[in-house]
Enzyme design. Structure first.
Site, PDB file in Angstrom:
ATOM      1  N   CYS A   1       0.848  -1.203   0.000  1.00 37.48           N
ATOM      2  CA  CYS A   1       0.000   0.000   0.000  1.00 37.48           C
ATOM      3  C   CYS A   1       0.882   1.251   0.000  1.00 37.48           C
ATOM      4  CB  CYS A   1      -0.899  -0.017   1.236  1.00 37.48           C
ATOM      5  SG  CYS A   1      -1.820   1.519   1.447  1.00 37.48           S
TER       6      CYS A   1
HETATM    7  N1  MHO Z   1      -5.110  -0.032   3.936  1.00 42.48           N
HETATM    8  C1  MHO Z   1      -5.998  -0.221   2.840  1.00 42.48           C
HETATM    9  C2  MHO Z   1      -5.223  -0.237   1.577  1.00 42.48           C
HETATM   10  C3  MHO Z   1      -5.189   1.061   0.956  1.00 42.48           C
HETATM   11  S1  MHO Z   1      -3.870   1.216  -0.001  1.00 42.48           S
HETATM   12  C4  MHO Z   1      -4.046   2.649  -0.816  1.00 42.48           C
HETATM   13  C5  MHO Z   1      -6.686  -1.542   2.983  1.00 42.48           C
HETATM   14  O1  MHO Z   1      -6.301  -2.295   3.834  1.00 42.48           O
HETATM   15  O2  MHO Z   1      -7.617  -1.779   2.203  1.00 42.48           O
HETATM   16  O3  MHO Z   1      -3.821   0.137  -0.924  1.00 42.48           O
END
Ligand code: MHO
Length: 227
Positions: A31
């Site tokens: 991420c």
């Molecule tokens: N923390 C997020 C991911 C967002 S990142 C921009 C989640 O666990 O879905 O991929």
């Protein structure tokens, strides 16, 4: 550097050493929110932004990323921090396993090189790691390819969780775009995530070559932010 108008905004102090040439690095390590905060707090990193890269589909977005990967793009001053140091930090800060098909290619350990020198540095850092007994990373290493800027809500994600800091930055900068490109915002995004602290940011600001009164005003403003 100039202060414009009554609003007392300070313009264009994001480049701390204007005379030097900046270089670019693009990295994927899961991420993209955290790596933007991690690298953004490092002295020598001048600008950060997050986006999609490494794939072939046109105009990727968060909802429709195609075969692209979440990445962070850095502009850095090689006189202050080297590409080699950035690569060390990159490999020390995530688990460079590429797990097949977990969210397709959205999350990949991915490292781009802009030229032969960067490629050579990647090899050297990797070699040193192997000599230290680390396993060979599964990181994909690719020549630089188009980088598509992610949506505003993903830029400086952690900083945006703090409305008082954002409000105060809006006193300094004319536009949201300027905030996004500011070195100061990169540092504060690192602070918001807990990768640095106020004392380190202030001592760096004390060394910026900007007008003394602007510097004092900037430091006061930063110190007054509520986290
Ligand atoms: N923390 C997020 C991911 C967002 S990142 C921009 C989640 O666990 O879905 O991929």
């Amino acid at each position: 550097m100039k202060i414009s108008g009554k609003t007392g905004r300070i313009k264009s102090f994001q480049s701390i050493s204007l005379s030097s040439e900046l270089q670019q690095a693009v990295l994927g390590m899961g991420c993209f929110w955290s790596p933007e905060a991690l690298f953004g707090q490092l002295p020598g990193v001048i600008r950060t932004c997050v986006g999609y890269a490494g794939g072939t589909s046109e105009s990727p977005t968060y909802r429709d990323m195609g075969d692209h990967t979440e990445t962070v793009q850095l502009a850095f001053d090689p006189h202050i921090i080297s590409f080699e140091e950035l690569v060390e930090i990159f490999w020390n800060s995530h688990n460079p396993l590429n797990i097949n098909d977990y969210k397709g290619k959205q999350y990949r350990s991915l490292l781009f090189y802009s030229d032969e020198h960067q490629l050579e540095m990647i090899h050297q850092v990797s070699q040193r790691r192997i000599e230290r007994g680390e396993v060979e990373p599964a990181t994909d290493i690719m020549p630089i390819s188009p980088f598509y800027l992610a949506e505003d809500r993903h830029q400086k994600y952690y900083l945006k969780r703090f409305p008082d800091a954002m409000r105060k930055l809006r006193h300094l900068f004319m536009t949201e775009k300027e905030i996004q490109n500011a070195t100061l915002a990169a540092r504060l995004n690192g602070l918001a995530k807990g990768y640095t602290n106020m004392a380190r940011i202030v001592s760096e600001l004390e060394n910026w070559t900007i007008r003394r009164d602007d510097q004092q005003r900037l430091i006061e403003l930063v110190k007054s932010m509520k986290w």
